[in-house]
Scaffold this motif. Structure first.
Motif, PDB file in Angstrom:
ATOM      1  N   SER A 100       3.179  -8.334  -5.132  1.00  0.00           N
ATOM      2  CA  SER A 100       2.369  -9.258  -4.302  1.00  0.00           C
ATOM      3  C   SER A 100       3.192  -9.389  -3.108  1.00  0.00           C
ATOM      4  CB  SER A 100       2.373 -10.587  -4.825  1.00  0.00           C
ATOM      5  OG  SER A 100       1.301 -10.836  -6.074  1.00  0.00           O
TER       6      SER A 100
ATOM      7  N   GLU B  19       5.117  -7.206  -1.418  1.00  0.00           N
ATOM      8  CA  GLU B  19       4.943  -5.870  -0.802  1.00  0.00           C
ATOM      9  C   GLU B  19       3.687  -5.813  -0.007  1.00  0.00           C
ATOM     10  OE1 GLU B  19       5.913  -2.293  -2.313  1.00  0.00           O
ATOM     11  OE2 GLU B  19       7.824  -3.149  -3.452  1.00  0.00           O
ATOM     12  N   VAL B  20       2.311  -6.455  -0.729  1.00  0.00           N
ATOM     13  CA  VAL B  20       1.166  -6.529  -0.188  1.00  0.00           C
ATOM     14  C   VAL B  20       0.947  -7.169   1.072  1.00  0.00           C
ATOM     15  CG1 VAL B  20      -1.314  -7.197  -0.684  1.00  0.00           C
ATOM     16  CG2 VAL B  20      -0.015  -5.707  -2.250  1.00  0.00           C
TER      17      VAL B  20
ATOM     18  N   LEU C 152       0.286  -6.414   4.789  1.00  0.00           N
ATOM     19  CA  LEU C 152      -0.888  -6.918   5.518  1.00  0.00           C
ATOM     20  C   LEU C 152      -0.385  -7.643   6.955  1.00  0.00           C
ATOM     21  CD1 LEU C 152      -2.639  -8.486   2.681  1.00  0.00           C
ATOM     22  CD2 LEU C 152      -3.434  -6.459   4.067  1.00  0.00           C
ATOM     23  N   ASN C 153       0.809  -8.118   6.822  1.00  0.00           N
ATOM     24  CA  ASN C 153       1.449  -8.962   7.950  1.00  0.00           C
ATOM     25  C   ASN C 153       1.757  -7.858   9.170  1.00  0.00           C
ATOM     26  OD1 ASN C 153       1.351 -11.421   6.780  1.00  0.00           O
ATOM     27  ND2 ASN C 153       3.368 -11.618   6.273  1.00  0.00           N
TER      28      ASN C 153
ATOM     29  N   GLU D 240       1.849 -10.616  11.703  1.00  0.00           N
ATOM     30  CA  GLU D 240       2.146 -11.980  11.407  1.00  0.00           C
ATOM     31  C   GLU D 240       3.674 -11.880  10.735  1.00  0.00           C
ATOM     32  OE1 GLU D 240      -0.363 -13.932   8.692  1.00  0.00           O
ATOM     33  OE2 GLU D 240      -2.117 -14.291  10.128  1.00  0.00           O
TER      34      GLU D 240
ATOM     35  N   ASP E 125       4.662 -17.425   3.118  1.00  0.00           N
ATOM     36  CA  ASP E 125       3.567 -17.670   2.951  1.00  0.00           C
ATOM     37  C   ASP E 125       2.688 -17.433   1.623  1.00  0.00           C
ATOM     38  OD1 ASP E 125       2.759 -14.299   4.536  1.00  0.00           O
ATOM     39  OD2 ASP E 125       3.381 -14.988   2.551  1.00  0.00           O
ATOM     40  N   ALA E 126       1.392 -17.627   1.825  1.00  0.00           N
ATOM     41  CA  ALA E 126       0.548 -17.421   0.332  1.00  0.00           C
ATOM     42  C   ALA E 126       0.954 -16.607  -0.590  1.00  0.00           C
ATOM     43  CB  ALA E 126      -0.698 -17.316   0.882  1.00  0.00           C
ATOM     44  N   ASP E 127       1.253 -15.359  -0.332  1.00  0.00           N
ATOM     45  CA  ASP E 127       1.277 -14.537  -1.341  1.00  0.00           C
ATOM     46  C   ASP E 127       2.731 -14.789  -2.002  1.00  0.00           C
ATOM     47  OD1 ASP E 127      -0.694 -12.880  -2.031  1.00  0.00           O
ATOM     48  OD2 ASP E 127      -0.572 -11.640  -0.326  1.00  0.00           O
TER      49      ASP E 127
ATOM     50  N   LEU F 286       4.262 -17.486  -2.240  1.00  0.00           N
ATOM     51  CA  LEU F 286       4.028 -18.995  -2.954  1.00  0.00           C
ATOM     52  C   LEU F 286       3.514 -18.475  -4.268  1.00  0.00           C
ATOM     53  CD1 LEU F 286       4.469 -21.840  -3.023  1.00  0.00           C
ATOM     54  CD2 LEU F 286       2.055 -22.003  -2.382  1.00  0.00           C
ATOM     55  N   LEU F 287       2.628 -17.530  -4.386  1.00  0.00           N
ATOM     56  CA  LEU F 287       1.851 -17.088  -5.484  1.00  0.00           C
ATOM     57  C   LEU F 287       2.710 -16.424  -6.606  1.00  0.00           C
ATOM     58  CD1 LEU F 287      -0.653 -16.031  -7.172  1.00  0.00           C
ATOM     59  CD2 LEU F 287      -0.546 -14.243  -5.582  1.00  0.00           C
TER      60      LEU F 287
ATOM     61  N   LEU G  96       4.691 -18.384  -9.198  1.00  0.00           N
ATOM     62  CA  LEU G  96       3.663 -18.826 -10.235  1.00  0.00           C
ATOM     63  C   LEU G  96       3.466 -17.656 -11.187  1.00  0.00           C
ATOM     64  CD1 LEU G  96       1.061 -20.703  -8.038  1.00  0.00           C
ATOM     65  CD2 LEU G  96       2.808 -21.665  -9.221  1.00  0.00           C
ATOM     66  N   ILE G  97       3.419 -16.588 -10.605  1.00  0.00           N
ATOM     67  CA  ILE G  97       3.051 -15.459 -11.894  1.00  0.00           C
ATOM     68  C   ILE G  97       4.092 -15.335 -12.950  1.00  0.00           C
ATOM     69  CG2 ILE G  97       2.846 -12.992 -12.183  1.00  0.00           C
ATOM     70  CD1 ILE G  97       1.232 -12.852  -9.549  1.00  0.00           C
TER      71      ILE G  97
END
Lengths: 140, 264
Positions: A112, A114-115, A119-120, A125, A130-132, A134-135, A138-139
């Motif tokens: 996640s 790396e993805v 994308l950044n 960016e 950021d979002a990923d 933070l995710l 949770l995983i």
């Protein structure tokens, strides 16, 4: 009346059994269990043979069952320590291989990141929390 | 007849031992790793293009557009491989109880939708009119989608798989414990194997297994509790797996001790 009966009985005296019947009966008698043998030595030998036949049958049945149900296992076991087969090292390591799957869940965590980073790079960016990212927490 | 009974017991226990070793399935990430390698190469290529100074602005734009499209395509391909991997794992589950089977179907429906979305997203990159600004927009939108939709769905499916895995490995570990315990009883008078040295370790594994069982019950409850958080669920499940790992480390310790007793 009496004379008539005597006449019939006399006729019965001449009756002979059918040759086929004789043959069948002899055959049937030959397969009946032998009568108790009076000679004690001979009787002992016969009993020992009977016992041997039974033991052979049991051994053969066991061997068949053994080969069918556990043949492969037997050869595997033969090459193992033999004592305390339940803690054979390789079996334990095989069973503990689930840790690889636990690692796989962790793999998604990394991927996640790396993805998001890839994308950044396209959108230019910054790699911030950021979002990923933070995710990921949770995983796992 | 007594000999027959002994042979039968021996055969059954051997067959049992053999079956159990096959219960654990090793995972494979080869497709994912391949997709990731390709992605890494594409990222490197994009960075190289951005650093090139000898190019005209037009040339640089053209190369950057190509490289960016390639990176985005590889990201999506990687994401598809990731989705597909989890779909496969869900599909491989067998003999599920009703409640779990329903959940599995639910996750499969969601993941199939995600899979389709990503395949459609790939097609957007084939648009001839797509320029660099367009690719950047697609990249930002894809990242947002991964955060809002994809990530939570995938996380739930992974947690579901981990709970089931926890159930399975715990059951296997319990069986192993019983077998070792049985063997130690048989060998209690053995002069070669000093069971008194093995029992304390076995007792430790019992305590760890009891803890793992409690955590596993909790994990299964959380799985069907709408108010639970994914972090709670993954925390409980991971603890179960970590504890079972500890148990196997102890079993291996016993194995090494037995080898030593046997002089191997």
């Amino acid at each position: 009346m009496e004379d008539h009966l005597i006449k019939i009985l006399k006729e019965f005296r001449g009756i002979q059994p059918d040759p086929g019947f004789i043959k069948r009966s002899r055959l049937a008698l030959s397969v009946l269990p032998p009568q108790r043998i009076s000679n004690p030595v001979r009787r002992g030998v016969m009993e020992a043979m009977e016992s041997f036949k039974f033991a052979t049958a049991i051994t053969f049945a066991s061997l068949m069952l053994f080969l069918i149900a556990g043949g492969v296992s037997y050869f595997k076991f033969k090459n193992s320590p033999g004592i305390l087969g339940s803690i054979q090292e390789q079996d334990l390591k095989d069973e503990a291989a689930f840790s690889i799957q636990l690692g796989e869940a962790k793999y998604f965590e990394q991927s996640s990141e790396e993805v998001a980073s890839a994308l950044n790079k396209i959108s230019e960016e910054k790699d911030r929390d950021d979002a990923d990212l933070l995710l990921n927490s949770l995983i796992l | 007849m007594k000999i027959f009974a002994i042979i039968l017991t021996f055969v059954v226990s051997l067959a049992y031992l053999n079956v159990e070793a096959a219960e654990v399935v090793a995972p494979s990430n080869s497709e994912l790793k391949e997709a990731q390698n390709e992605l890494d190469n594409s990222i490197q290529n994009l960075e190289d293009v951005k650093e090139k100074k000898e190019l005209t602005p037009e040339e640089k734009d053209r190369l950057e557009l190509e490289a960016s499209k390639k990176v985005l395509a590889e990201v999506i391909q990687f994401s598809i491989a990731e989705t597909s991997n989890i779909i496969d794992k869900l599909g491989q589950l067998t003999d599920l109880k009703e409640k779990y089977a329903e959940s599995r179907e639910g996750y499969l429906i969601i993941l199939e939708d995600l899979f389709k979305f990503q395949e459609d997203y790939l097609l957007k990159l084939e648009d001839e009119a797509l320029d660099l600004a367009g690719v950047k927009k697609l990249a930002v939108a894809f990242k947002k989608w991964r955060f809002d939709i994809y990530g939570p769905a995938l996380r739930d499916a992974i947690n579901f798989l981990l709970v089931l895995q926890g159930n399975e490995v715990l059951a296997v570990a319990e069986k192993r414990h019983s077998k070792i315990s049985g063997d130690l009883k048989i060998l209690k008078n053995s002069k070669i194997i000093k069971v008194e040295l093995l029992h304390p370790i076995l007792n430790e594994t019992r305590l760890i297994l009891d803890d793992a069982s409690l955590l596993n019950v909790r994990a299964n409850q959380l799985l069907f509790d709408a108010s639970s958080t994914p972090a709670q669920l993954s925390g409980a499940t991971e603890s179960v797996l970590v504890k079972v790992k500890q148990v196997y480390a102890k079993f291996l310790e016993m194995s090494a001790l037995v080898k030593k007793m046997l002089g191997k």
